[in-house]
Design a protein around this motif. Structure first.
Motif, PDB file in Angstrom:
ATOM      1  N   GLY A 638      40.568  50.780  40.071  1.00 30.91           N
ATOM      2  CA  GLY A 638      41.486  51.281  41.093  1.00 30.91           C
ATOM      3  C   GLY A 638      42.791  51.792  40.522  1.00 30.91           C
ATOM      4  O   GLY A 638      43.369  52.758  41.033  1.00 30.91           O
ATOM      5  N   CYS A 639      43.274  51.177  39.460  1.00 30.79           N
ATOM      6  CA  CYS A 639      44.525  51.616  38.816  1.00 30.79           C
ATOM      7  C   CYS A 639      44.278  52.603  37.682  1.00 30.79           C
ATOM      8  O   CYS A 639      45.219  53.021  36.997  1.00 30.79           O
ATOM      9  N   ASN A 640      43.015  52.935  37.446  1.00 29.22           N
ATOM     10  CA  ASN A 640      42.657  53.919  36.418  1.00 29.22           C
ATOM     11  C   ASN A 640      43.135  53.490  35.032  1.00 29.22           C
ATOM     12  O   ASN A 640      43.589  54.310  34.229  1.00 29.22           O
ATOM     13  N   ILE A 641      43.021  52.182  34.755  1.00 24.57           N
ATOM     14  CA  ILE A 641      43.441  51.702  33.439  1.00 24.57           C
ATOM     15  C   ILE A 641      42.253  51.214  32.614  1.00 24.57           C
ATOM     16  O   ILE A 641      42.412  50.874  31.435  1.00 24.57           O
ATOM     17  N   GLY A 642      41.071  51.183  33.223  1.00 23.46           N
ATOM     18  CA  GLY A 642      39.881  50.773  32.491  1.00 23.46           C
ATOM     19  C   GLY A 642      39.706  49.269  32.459  1.00 23.46           C
ATOM     20  O   GLY A 642      40.634  48.494  32.721  1.00 23.46           O
ATOM     21  N   LEU A 643      38.484  48.848  32.117  1.00 26.76           N
ATOM     22  CA  LEU A 643      38.174  47.419  32.113  1.00 26.76           C
ATOM     23  C   LEU A 643      38.788  46.702  30.924  1.00 26.76           C
ATOM     24  O   LEU A 643      39.115  45.512  31.002  1.00 26.76           O
ATOM     25  N   ALA A 644      38.966  47.412  29.805  1.00 24.77           N
ATOM     26  CA  ALA A 644      39.520  46.762  28.613  1.00 24.77           C
ATOM     27  C   ALA A 644      40.926  46.249  28.867  1.00 24.77           C
ATOM     28  O   ALA A 644      41.354  45.243  28.287  1.00 24.77           O
ATOM     29  N   ALA A 645      41.658  46.924  29.772  1.00 20.60           N
ATOM     30  CA  ALA A 645      43.040  46.528  30.031  1.00 20.60           C
ATOM     31  C   ALA A 645      43.128  45.233  30.818  1.00 20.60           C
ATOM     32  O   ALA A 645      44.143  44.527  30.753  1.00 20.60           O
ATOM     33  N   VAL A 646      42.085  44.887  31.568  1.00 19.18           N
ATOM     34  CA  VAL A 646      42.124  43.667  32.387  1.00 19.18           C
ATOM     35  C   VAL A 646      41.231  42.574  31.830  1.00 19.18           C
ATOM     36  O   VAL A 646      41.246  41.445  32.334  1.00 19.18           O
ATOM     37  N   ALA A 647      40.440  42.889  30.800  1.00 13.85           N
ATOM     38  CA  ALA A 647      39.543  41.892  30.215  1.00 13.85           C
ATOM     39  C   ALA A 647      40.346  40.900  29.385  1.00 13.85           C
ATOM     40  O   ALA A 647      41.427  41.196  28.882  1.00 13.85           O
ATOM     41  N   SER A 648      39.803  39.690  29.231  1.00 20.17           N
ATOM     42  CA  SER A 648      40.465  38.648  28.445  1.00 20.17           C
ATOM     43  C   SER A 648      39.411  37.744  27.839  1.00 20.17           C
ATOM     44  O   SER A 648      38.438  37.372  28.506  1.00 20.17           O
ATOM     45  N   ASP A 649      39.598  37.393  26.583  1.00 21.33           N
ATOM     46  CA  ASP A 649      38.680  36.477  25.903  1.00 21.33           C
ATOM     47  C   ASP A 649      39.323  35.111  25.673  1.00 21.33           C
ATOM     48  O   ASP A 649      38.883  34.334  24.830  1.00 21.33           O
ATOM     49  N   GLN A 650      40.402  34.840  26.426  1.00 22.76           N
ATOM     50  CA  GLN A 650      41.152  33.593  26.234  1.00 22.76           C
ATOM     51  C   GLN A 650      40.623  32.473  27.138  1.00 22.76           C
ATOM     52  O   GLN A 650      41.356  31.917  27.961  1.00 22.76           O
TER      53      GLN A 650
END
Length: 698
Positions: A638-650
């Protein structure tokens, strides 16, 4: 709502708070120690705040603002922060209720800070405007901006915008009339009649003056001949001897533009019409010479330099595979010979001895690399493409340029006959050689004593005089002529050779003011440039500005940050700029008080929105914490930032990149439509947010 006057002021650039406070002005909101001492003398906190704000406002606007409701909240909060006030907005509102006190404080500040009323400073401003307009026809908007900046700098209160507009109109008209009168006095009655003839125009036929405006462009000899003829025609109009050096160039340009419009034929005052026409002719004299020399520059550069250079580079590139291999062979053989004759050092005793070599052993060594004939052919090939020791890398290009000697034979007499060129000392030798060329070219032969050998640099000496030998080889006249023209062009580009009457190709030294003129006009010129008479004053002001700039940078650097890198460079991290306008403040207030992902999570939890997103086969996702995954996909796409920007491995399984990619496959048109329907249906049933939502960050 913005009033008509406020809109006019904003469009005119009149200082106001309509668009907030520019970021560059924020350092000026700082209260000095002296300011604070004056502020603390006031008894009540709201009076202290109001007085401090009134100290700052004239520094930004050049006048007082006694209506406290028009003061930006950012300014009030910033000043209140310096005073340690908790609720500055309420305090300034209370201060504004006492109008008499506000006006008394304004007069007090005006007196203590050294502000002068506009009535007292008007004569100074008008004198400064005369200096500005004396050197250039400053436009209304630019002149108004200069006036306002000067008034604030001199601490003279700004008048109403209408007053400034009247002054702008009066002084611009007066300056134009003064320049027009000076030009008109320079022409004789006979020249006035010529100007009238040049400006005559009829239906369907432009005036002669307009016809002369048509420029000639190109890079060949015929275009150069036409351009030189145009320059001669303009110089032959009879105005070449009219000296307009005392008229600033920008005034001449402005008047010349008037002469090139149809409006000039309707001007009633003949002095205006004739002055504009004279300015146009004087500008055409320069532009015609500029155009002619521009064509000459392109002709010499293209025909005798660039095209031969491209040919030489292509030839070298074409032959590279052949001579590169042979060059390597010659180099290897030569290095082997050098090694065979090198001195031998005994590592035990340190004794140095010569190796025994003879012709037979050297031949045998060379033949281990190639036959002697092959080596000789390889070396000869290298010498074909590589410049000789007494030459340079331009030899191939210059040799190719000699094929254009027929063009040169036509060009040289044209240049000499034009009599346009003059020279300073560094260019005098090249210009003299150019003037001597036609005589040598007519004779078609020359001896060493007939040419200037000082011009023969690098490969030109080999090309002109040939390879040194016991017998003189004579002079290659075509090579010498090309050498002279190339050197002439170099000196012309360096302006050691110049064209009188041109602007782009003029003598740079002629633009310098004579000492007598500088002594006479110094004060006027400094005033026009806005510079003080004393250099120390200017440097002191520059130091203050630099100090203020460093202070502004320092205020943006976080405490404890390292700003100097190990190599000594200044490194600054990007900081958020302060809010600079009322609009930005209002936009910030309208933004949600929580982060967007929290809003999405809150809504999904209340409508059960995760249930509509399924696998490609229609099965529900068998994941824990699915709501976090769906919310993250919504935000990322929705914000056109892609999934990598919201993904987290923490440690959040629901936010890993692999999980988000798989869940995003469930976002299909039918599932998105189903989720939208759930949100619309539940719009009035979603309860208000709970108290655990984070407050807005200030």
């Amino acid at each position: 709502m913005e009033s008509t006057d406020e809109k006019h002021e904003r469009l005119a650039g009149y200082p106001s708070f309509v668009d907030g406070i520019p970021e560059s002005d924020w350092p000026r909101l700082h209260l000095s120690e002296g300011d604070l001492q004056r502020v603390w003398k006031k008894r009540e906190p709201h009076t202290q705040l109001g007085y401090a704000v009134q100290i700052i406002v004239p520094r930004l606007l050049g006048r007082h603002q006694t209506d406290m409701s028009r003061i930006p909240k950012d300014l009030v909060e910033h000043v209140g922060g310096q005073l340690g006030m908790a609720e500055p907005l309420a305090a300034i509102q209370r201060y504004g209720e006492h109008g008499d006190t506000v006006r008394v404080h304004a007069r007090e500040i005006e007196r203590e800070d050294g502000w002068t009323s506009f009535a007292d400073g008007r004569s100074q401003l008008e004198e400064q405007m005369e200096h500005w307009l004396e050197n250039a026809p400053v436009g209304p908007k630019a002149l108004r901006a200069k006036m306002m900046g000067w008034l604030i700098e001199k601490r003279i209160m700004l008048p109403a915008l209408s007053t400034l507009d009247v002054l702008v109109s009066q002084h611009r008209n007066s300056a134009a009339e003064h320049v027009i009168a000076k030009l008109y006095r320079k022409v004789t009655p006979a020249q006035i009649r010529i100007l009238d003839q040049l400006m005559e125009a009829s239906e369907g036929r432009p005036s002669q003056l307009s016809a002369l405006r048509v420029r000639i462009d190109g890079d060949n000899l015929s275009r150069l001949e036409r351009a030189l003829k145009r320059a001669d025609d303009i110089a032959g109009l009879g105005f070449a001897d009219v000296d307009v050096s005392d008229i600033p160039e920008r005034w001449l340009t402005a008047l010349a533009d008037r002469a090139m419009t149809t409006r000039v034929h309707r001007v009633r005052e003949h002095s205006t019409k004739h002055a504009a026409a004279l300015a146009a002719i004087k500008r055409l004299e320069k532009s015609a010479l500029n155009d002619a020399i521009d064509i000459l520059d392109r002709l010499i550069t293209g025909t005798f330099i660039n095209k031969p250079k491209r040919w030489a580079e292509k030839e070298l590139l074409r032959a590279f595979p052949e001579f590169a291999a042979r060059g390597a062979l010659v180099a290897e053989a030569f290095l082997a010979v050098l090694e065979s004759v090198a001195e031998r050092v005994d590592t035990g005793t340190g004794e140095i001895s010569d190796r025994h070599t003879d012709t037979a052993s050297t031949r045998a060594l060379l033949e281990t690399y190639a036959d002697r004939r092959v080596l000789a052919e390889a070396a000869t090939l290298l010498l074909t493409y590589l410049p000789a020791r007494d030459s340079d890398v331009d030899e191939a290009r210059r040799t190719k340029a000699l094929e254009k000697y027929p063009v040169l034979r036509k060009l040289v007499p044209l240049l000499v006959s034009s009599r346009l060129f003059k020279a300073n000392k560094p260019g005098l030798r090249a210009l003299t050689a150019l003037h001597n060329l036609p005589r040598l070219m007519e004779a078609d032969h020359a001896r060493d004593g007939d040419i200037d050998t000082e011009l023969l640099k690098g490969s030109w000496r080999r090309l002109v005089l040939g390879t040194p030998g016991p017998e003189p080889a004579g002079v290659n006249l075509s090579a010498y002529a090309m050498c002279v023209v190339e050197t002439f062009h170099q000196r012309l580009c360096a302006r050691d050779i110049y064209v009188e009457g041109s602007s782009r190709w003029a003598n740079p030294q002629a633009a310098l003011l004579p000492r007598e003129t500088w002594a006479r006009e110094r004060l006027s010129l400094l005033a026009g440039l806005g510079l003080p008479e004393d250099a120390d004053t200017y440097l002191a002001r520059a130091r203050e500005e630099l100090h203020a700039l460093f202070g502004r940078v320092d205020s943006l650097v976080a405490d404890g940050s390292e700003v100097v890198s190990p190599d000594g460079r200044l490194v600054l991290t990007k900081a958020a700029a302060p809010r600079t306008s009322e609009l930005s403040r209002k936009v910030a207030e309208m933004l949600p008080a929580v982060e967007l992902p929290e809003v999405v999570l809150y809504i999904l939890n209340h409508i059960g929105g995760t249930s509509v997103f399924t696998t490609a086969t229609g099965e529900p996702f068998a994941y824990t914490d699915l709501v976090s995954s769906v919310a993250a996909v919504m935000v990322g796409h929705g914000c056109n930032i892609g999934l990598a920007a919201v993904a987290s491995d923490q440690g959040r399984e629901g936010l890993t990149n692999d999980r988000l990619v798989r869940v995003s496959q469930g976002f299909r048109p039918e599932t998105i439509e189903a989720c939208n329907k759930l949100m619309v249906d539940a719009a009035n049933r979603i309860p208000p947010p709970a108290v655990h939502w984070r407050p807005r960050r200030r």
